[in-house]
Design a protein around this motif. Structure first.
Motif, PDB file in Angstrom:
ATOM      1  N   ARG A   1       0.489   3.759   1.823  1.00 56.97           N
ATOM      2  CA  ARG A   1       0.741   4.155   3.205  1.00 56.97           C
ATOM      3  C   ARG A   1       1.942   3.410   3.782  1.00 56.97           C
ATOM      4  O   ARG A   1       2.838   4.016   4.376  1.00 56.97           O
ATOM      5  CB  ARG A   1      -0.507   3.903   4.073  1.00 56.97           C
TER       6      ARG A   1
ATOM      7  N   ASP B   1      -1.745   9.797   4.514  1.00 56.71           N
ATOM      8  CA  ASP B   1      -3.149   9.732   4.115  1.00 56.71           C
ATOM      9  C   ASP B   1      -3.209   9.405   2.616  1.00 56.71           C
ATOM     10  O   ASP B   1      -2.852  10.229   1.775  1.00 56.71           O
ATOM     11  CB  ASP B   1      -3.822  11.075   4.402  1.00 56.71           C
ATOM     12  N   GLU B   2      -3.687   8.197   2.289  1.00 57.50           N
ATOM     13  CA  GLU B   2      -3.697   7.757   0.897  1.00 57.50           C
ATOM     14  C   GLU B   2      -4.731   8.502   0.050  1.00 57.50           C
ATOM     15  O   GLU B   2      -4.582   8.584  -1.175  1.00 57.50           O
ATOM     16  CB  GLU B   2      -3.943   6.249   0.831  1.00 57.50           C
ATOM     17  N   PHE B   3      -5.764   9.029   0.690  1.00 53.86           N
ATOM     18  CA  PHE B   3      -6.784   9.746  -0.072  1.00 53.86           C
ATOM     19  C   PHE B   3      -6.298  11.148  -0.437  1.00 53.86           C
ATOM     20  O   PHE B   3      -6.482  11.618  -1.554  1.00 53.86           O
ATOM     21  CB  PHE B   3      -8.090   9.814   0.723  1.00 53.86           C
ATOM     22  N   ALA B   4      -5.654  11.802   0.519  1.00 53.76           N
ATOM     23  CA  ALA B   4      -5.097  13.128   0.244  1.00 53.76           C
ATOM     24  C   ALA B   4      -3.769  13.026  -0.483  1.00 53.76           C
ATOM     25  O   ALA B   4      -3.301  13.995  -1.072  1.00 53.76           O
ATOM     26  CB  ALA B   4      -4.915  13.897   1.551  1.00 53.76           C
ATOM     27  N   HIS B   5      -3.170  11.857  -0.432  1.00 60.95           N
ATOM     28  CA  HIS B   5      -1.839  11.602  -0.977  1.00 60.95           C
ATOM     29  C   HIS B   5      -0.817  12.569  -0.359  1.00 60.95           C
ATOM     30  O   HIS B   5       0.072  13.098  -1.031  1.00 60.95           O
ATOM     31  CB  HIS B   5      -1.816  11.705  -2.503  1.00 60.95           C
TER      32      HIS B   5
ATOM     33  N   THR C   1       0.838  -1.196   0.000  1.00 60.62           N
ATOM     34  CA  THR C   1       0.000   0.000   0.000  1.00 60.62           C
ATOM     35  C   THR C   1       0.873   1.246   0.000  1.00 60.62           C
ATOM     36  O   THR C   1       2.020   1.232   0.465  1.00 60.62           O
ATOM     37  CB  THR C   1      -0.915   0.034   1.226  1.00 60.62           C
TER      38      THR C   1
END
Length: 884
Positions: A212, A843-847, A210
């Protein structure tokens, strides 16, 4: 300014393995030639103007600069006075050139040993000594340190990495790099970027991880090293990450390394770790290694440029050329000359070097258990030394690219003798993985004053040789493990690397009995005893783990030998290209060995009887450089062969037994509950034995802390189900829960926790203070030595989020300091770290990294499981950030 002089000179053709270009096809070796030549003396301290040189380069010269010339040299451009530079392994010293018949060097403790010192200043001093070693090996770029993460205990190269913890790994790396580059004359190479955390199918394995986990665990030590030490070079790893080879991975090489971290150094591939021409060039790989190049030959690149295949442009090449030139500029300006000295010598083998190596090895040793106060030992005790590692000559370092010919080696047995005087000794059991030691015990007819065999080098095999075919080289070889991956000679074709060696010598056994001979080879080999074929590792071959997993499984045979009789032993070897199972990984390798067949039960019985007859026992066990090596991973965590039976028998015979384990990574200890004293000694380099003896007898008070968690058994470790490649991929299923993060989250028992290490004194912690501002977390704690002797303590600071919005580790190491205190003395230890680094998750969504608002605990103690004091602070506002 320049001056031209006409001279005549008697030139001895040198060993061109040490130079980037073949000096000619000479049949003589060391031949004397009288040559007239002109010598142009250039003001080589002039400014190395990259922009000016860049404009003067032809396209063909540019292409030559982005590929290595051979195994250990870059290409230069002579007409523009752009020098070639030499690079060399590595992880625990500077080998120079070569693996085979190289110049002896200083061997440092292995990576986990160095990290276990938890001493940033000491590691910087080690880096400075590595830089001095580089000067004595004619090396300008050191291919080290290794800063990969130890996902699990079985990784073949785990011993040369630093830690399971990214913060410790990153700070250890930064310290070493800072030391190496302090002089400005030597560049350091971080490796292997990234997720090269095991060796199974490493050239093709796809690490599925992942984003993260990639950021928080595997990229983090590289990021910290870039932030705090700015390494000049980074080496890409063999494997893929999420489907793309690292040497041509735009996310890793461009988006992270260049765009986010703003790093402007040079990238190089691991050896034979380049897989394409166009993608590697367009996506960020500066130099292909080693040479001769496969993918960046001028005829290939010229065609690609002219045909526009792959949309390759000269501008794509220019980016890499500038980075190579910038590295050369750094080296030239640091040295004040473009004339790099490639001379290799042993002159750094000094008492001062030995002192520094001994200090580093001693400070990394971890006292894991001492529940009855058995240690330190007294010189008044009656002591016996038992165990296969006590007198082993292959437990100073792990194997593979960490291999080197040490200046000297002090075994644990010799170190104890140096300290204590003569002691009784018994081997107890054998622990070899494959047989070795044959050539070391032989004599030859070339030089009777030296042990070893006569090695005669030919360009043709025995069946094809004519009567007048002469050898191109003759040497005395006194080592039975021979790596020829980087072997070159003017007589040998640089591309095919086809040659043959006949090893001949005489073996005289000390005892009558049955002897087992063994052979494993990358290439082909036949072994004869008195002209009779004993082992055929040529006709039929089976792939094994030898020689970076390019060679065969060991082939063995048993024969009866009479004591005192002189046997002629011949080994006919063909280089790597003759192999039926090998891959293209250099010129080959050979390992041959012998062992008298013994009854293991009788040997253990003898050792137990000897243990019973003495006051104290030092039992030396563990692994070696054939069990832990580049090219393959360990099959399990078990100690080799009958080691556990030996330990159990000796403990039963004499409970006053100190167990000294040497390994780079954890081993199972099923007898641990019965052992009163256990010492983890790692692979200590040249000074292994002296450092072990220093700790055992109390001349050095142990202060090492485990850089890795020690699981009870292999099945407990977080990567147990995912530590191998299946159908091309390996799933990093443990995600961010690597090492102690996993054991703490699952509340799983371990043999010894991360950061653990005992002393011969005791330390008291009190008065923790915690303060934060916008950017920084500051903590201080009073530490007192309440024992009877001076000692060193590592104060460790962990951060624990109180109520995180996502699943996070229980606690993570974010600062540490080592303090030395005399008995009865105290000191206030300050620990400081960047707030956003200490508390953020990716944070993988915000990168982006997220510093989340909320409460955090500060845990300060002597290990991850021995927390002495706690504090608390609050982050008021959530912040997202990127970069260093």
């Amino acid at each position: 300014m320049c001056q031209t002089i006409l001279l005549s000179y008697d030139l001895r053709i040198p060993d061109t393995r040490y130079f980037p270009k073949n000096l000619g096809n000479y049949s003589g070796w060391g031949e004397i030639l009288s040559l007239p030549f002109t010598l142009t003396v250039i003001n080589s301290t002039a400014n190395f103007d990259v922009d000016k040189l860049f404009q003067e380069l032809t396209t063909e010269e540019k292409v030559s600069l982005i590929a290595a010339a051979n195994f250990y040299h870059s290409n230069g451009v002579e007409r523009l006075d752009i020098p070639s530079f030499r690079f060399s392994d590595g992880p625990n010293g500077v080998r120079g050139t070569l693996m085979f018949f190289g110049v002896p060097a200083a061997c440092f403790p292995n990576g986990t040993s160095l990290a276990s010192t938890f001493n940033k200043d000491l590691l910087k001093e080690c880096g400075e000594l590595m830089s001095v070693e580089a000067e004595h090996k004619g090396v300008q770029v050191i291919m080290g340190p290794t800063t990969n993460i130890q996902r699990g205990p079985l990784g073949g190269r785990g011993f040369e990495s630093y830690s399971e913890d990214p913060y410790l790994a990153g700070m250890a790396t930064a310290s070493i790099v800072s030391g190496i580059q302090k002089s400005g004359k030597v560049a350091s190479t971080l490796k292997h970027y990234v997720c090269n955390d095991f060796d199974h199918e490493r050239f093709s394995s796809d690490s599925r991880v992942t984003e993260r986990a990639l950021r928080e665990i595997y990229l983090e030590p590289f990021r910290l090293a870039v932030k705090y030490s700015q390494p000049k070079v980074i080496m890409t790893s063999y494997n893929k990450v999420n489907g793309v080879h690292c040497s041509e991975n735009p996310h890793l090489l461009q988006e992270v390394l260049r765009d986010e971290w703003k790093w402007d150094g040079m990238t190089m591939s691991d050896f034979f770790g380049t897989y394409s021409s166009v993608p590697a060039i367009k996506n960020g790989l500066d130099i292909e290694c080693p040479g001769p190049t496969k993918f960046r030959r001028w005829e290939i690149i010229k065609h690609l440029l002219q045909s526009k295949e792959g949309n390759l442009s000269e501008e794509d090449i220019d980016v890499h050329v500038r980075r190579v030139l910038n590295l050369i500029k750094y080296l030239v300006e640091g040295r004040g000359t473009t004339k790099f000295d490639f001379t290799q010598d042993e002159k750094n083998n000094t008492p001062e070097t030995s002192r520094k190596l001994r200090k580093a090895a001693g400070e990394g040793i971890v006292l894991m258990k001492n529940d009855t106060g058995l240690l330190p030992l007294s010189k008044k005790d009656s002591i016996v030394v038992i165990g296969p590692n006590a007198a082993a000559f292959n437990a100073y370092s792990g194997g593979g690219s960490a291999t080197m010919d040490p200046y000297y080696l002090v075994t644990p047995l010799q170190g104890i003798k140096n300290k204590f005087g003569d002691v009784d000794y018994a081997v107890g059991c054998y622990t070899y993985k494959a047989l070795s030691g044959l050539f070391e015990g032989m004599t030859n007819d070339l030089d009777s004053s030296k042990p070893g065999v006569r090695a005669t080098f030919y360009l043709k095999g025995k069946e094809d040789r004519l009567a007048d075919d002469k050898p191109y080289d003759v040497k005395v070889i006194d080592k039975s493990v021979i790596f020829l991956a980087d072997y070159e000679h003017p007589a040998v074709d640089l591309r095919t690397k086809l040659f043959y060696i006949d090893f001949e010598g005489f073996y005289v056994p000390e005892f009558t009995g049955d002897y087992k001979f063994g052979c494993q080879v990358f290439g082909t080999a036949l072994i004869y005893i008195d002209g009779k074929l004993l082992i055929d590792d040529q006709t039929k071959q089976t792939r094994g783990t030898f020689c970076f997993s390019s060679g065969t499984v060991e082939v063995t045979a048993v024969t009866h030998l009479e004591a005192g009789r002189k046997y002629k032993v011949t080994v006919e070897y063909g280089s790597g290209i003759t192999s039926k199972v090998g891959t293209d990984f250099g010129a080959g390798g050979l390992q041959v060995g012998i062992s008298r067949i013994i009854d293991p039960a009788e040997e253990i019985k003898h050792a137990a009887a000897l243990a019973k007859s003495h006051d104290k026992v030092v039992l030396c066990i563990g692994l070696s450089n054939e069990w832990e090596s580049e090219g393959y991973d360990r099959d399990d965590m078990k100690l080799p062969r009958e080691t556990n039976q030996l330990v159990e028998a000796v403990l039963e015979a004499n409970p006053n037994t100190v167990i000294v384990n040497q390994s780079g990574m954890p081993v199972e200890m099923p007898w641990l509950k019965d052992a009163h004293s256990v010492v983890q000694a790692w692979y200590g380099g040249n000074e292994s034995g002296n450092a072990i003896a220093d700790v055992l007898f109390g001349d050095v008070v142990p202060s090492g802390k485990l850089a890795i968690t020690w699981p009870i058994k292999n099945e407990d470790n977080p990567a147990f189900l995912n530590f191998h490649t299946e159908k091309g991929r390996v799933l990093y299923g443990e995600d961010v829960f690597v090492g102690y993060r996993y054991y703490q989250k699952l509340q799983r028992d371990v043999a010894f926790p991360f950061g653990h290490g005992l002393s011969y004194t005791e330390f008291k912690y009190e008065n923790l203070k915690v303060a934060t501002d916008k950017d920084t977390l500051n903590a201080s704690v009073k530490v007192s030595n309440v024992g009877q002797v001076a000692g060193k303590e590592v104060v460790q600071l962990y951060i624990s989020p109180v109520a995180p919005s996502i699943i996070r580790p229980v606690a993570e190491l974010k600062a540490f300091e080592k303090v030395e205190l005399k008995a009865g003395k105290s000191a206030v230890v300050s620990l400081s770290t960047d707030l956003k680094h200490a508390c953020s998750y990716f944070d993988e969504f915000a990168h982006k990294w997220c510093l989340e608002a909320g409460k955090y605990k500060v845990l300060v103690g002597s290990s991850s499981a021995d927390i002495r004091l706690t504090g608390e602070f609050t982050v008021d506002t959530t912040v997202f950030w990127t970069g260093l």
